[in-house]
Design a protein around this motif. Structure first.
Motif, mmCIF file in Angstrom:
data_model
loop_
_atom_site.group_PDB
_atom_site.id
_atom_site.type_symbol
_atom_site.label_atom_id
_atom_site.label_comp_id
_atom_site.label_asym_id
_atom_site.label_seq_id
_atom_site.Cartn_x
_atom_site.Cartn_y
_atom_site.Cartn_z
ATOM 1 N N SER A 22 -59.704 -0.075 -49.839
ATOM 2 C CA SER A 22 -60.534 0.971 -49.268
ATOM 3 C C SER A 22 -60.807 0.645 -47.807
ATOM 4 O O SER A 22 -61.004 -0.505 -47.450
ATOM 5 C CB SER A 22 -61.852 1.070 -50.030
ATOM 6 N N ASN A 23 -60.806 1.658 -46.969
ATOM 7 C CA ASN A 23 -61.129 1.461 -45.556
ATOM 8 C C ASN A 23 -62.623 1.572 -45.295
ATOM 9 O O ASN A 23 -63.054 1.509 -44.161
ATOM 10 C CB ASN A 23 -60.384 2.489 -44.694
ATOM 11 N N SER A 24 -63.398 1.730 -46.351
ATOM 12 C CA SER A 24 -64.832 1.924 -46.220
ATOM 13 C C SER A 24 -65.579 0.843 -46.994
ATOM 14 O O SER A 24 -65.225 0.533 -48.129
ATOM 15 C CB SER A 24 -65.214 3.304 -46.769
ATOM 16 N N SER A 25 -66.626 0.297 -46.388
ATOM 17 C CA SER A 25 -67.421 -0.721 -47.075
ATOM 18 C C SER A 25 -68.235 -0.111 -48.223
ATOM 19 O O SER A 25 -68.664 -0.822 -49.127
ATOM 20 C CB SER A 25 -68.346 -1.428 -46.094
ATOM 21 N N SER A 26 -68.435 1.200 -48.193
ATOM 22 C CA SER A 26 -69.215 1.849 -49.249
ATOM 23 C C SER A 26 -68.359 2.274 -50.442
ATOM 24 O O SER A 26 -68.896 2.654 -51.474
ATOM 25 C CB SER A 26 -69.959 3.059 -48.683
ATOM 26 N N THR A 27 -67.022 2.202 -50.304
ATOM 27 C CA THR A 27 -66.128 2.582 -51.384
ATOM 28 C C THR A 27 -65.321 1.360 -51.827
ATOM 29 O O THR A 27 -64.607 0.784 -51.015
ATOM 30 C CB THR A 27 -65.152 3.694 -50.932
ATOM 31 N N PRO A 28 -65.435 0.979 -53.091
ATOM 32 C CA PRO A 28 -64.675 -0.196 -53.552
ATOM 33 C C PRO A 28 -63.179 0.115 -53.647
ATOM 34 O O PRO A 28 -62.787 1.280 -53.777
ATOM 35 C CB PRO A 28 -65.260 -0.480 -54.941
ATOM 36 N N PRO A 29 -62.332 -0.921 -53.589
ATOM 37 C CA PRO A 29 -60.894 -0.690 -53.756
ATOM 38 C C PRO A 29 -60.587 -0.243 -55.185
ATOM 39 O O PRO A 29 -61.369 -0.481 -56.106
ATOM 40 C CB PRO A 29 -60.265 -2.048 -53.455
#
Length: 96
Positions: free
Chosen positions: A61-68
């Protein structure tokens, strides 16, 4: 006649790098995830994979709020899209 999409879950277009690990051999392939739903995804790869092959899929994920995304999946289809590319249809069997 109109085509009616009978999918139970909406597909989200993602266009993200994906890693596919064949569970039986441990071979890892790189690809691009085109779309994703609650039960499946499609990934473009350079080599064909046989139907019913079990794989582990990892999409960062490119977002810290969205897990891989890390899941086990089963190859439901593999079609040649271009001379050097294949499109996998994967059914998610387990989220890790």
């Amino acid at each position: 006649m109109l085509h009616e999409d009978k999918r139970r879950f909406m597909r989200m277009m993602v266009n993200a790098k994906a890693q596919i690990k064949l569970l039986e051999s441990g071979l890892t392939l790189e690809g691009i995830c085109n779309d994703l739903s609650a039960t499946g995804l499609s990934i473009e790869i350079e080599e064909p994979i046989e139907m019913d092959t079990l794989v582990e899929v990892y999409i960062d994920s490119n977002s810290s709020s969205t897990p891989p995304l890390n899941a086990h999946a089963k190859v439901m289809r593999c079609t040649q899209e271009q001379e050097s590319g294949y499109l996998l249809g994967l059914e998610i069997t387990q989220f890790n």
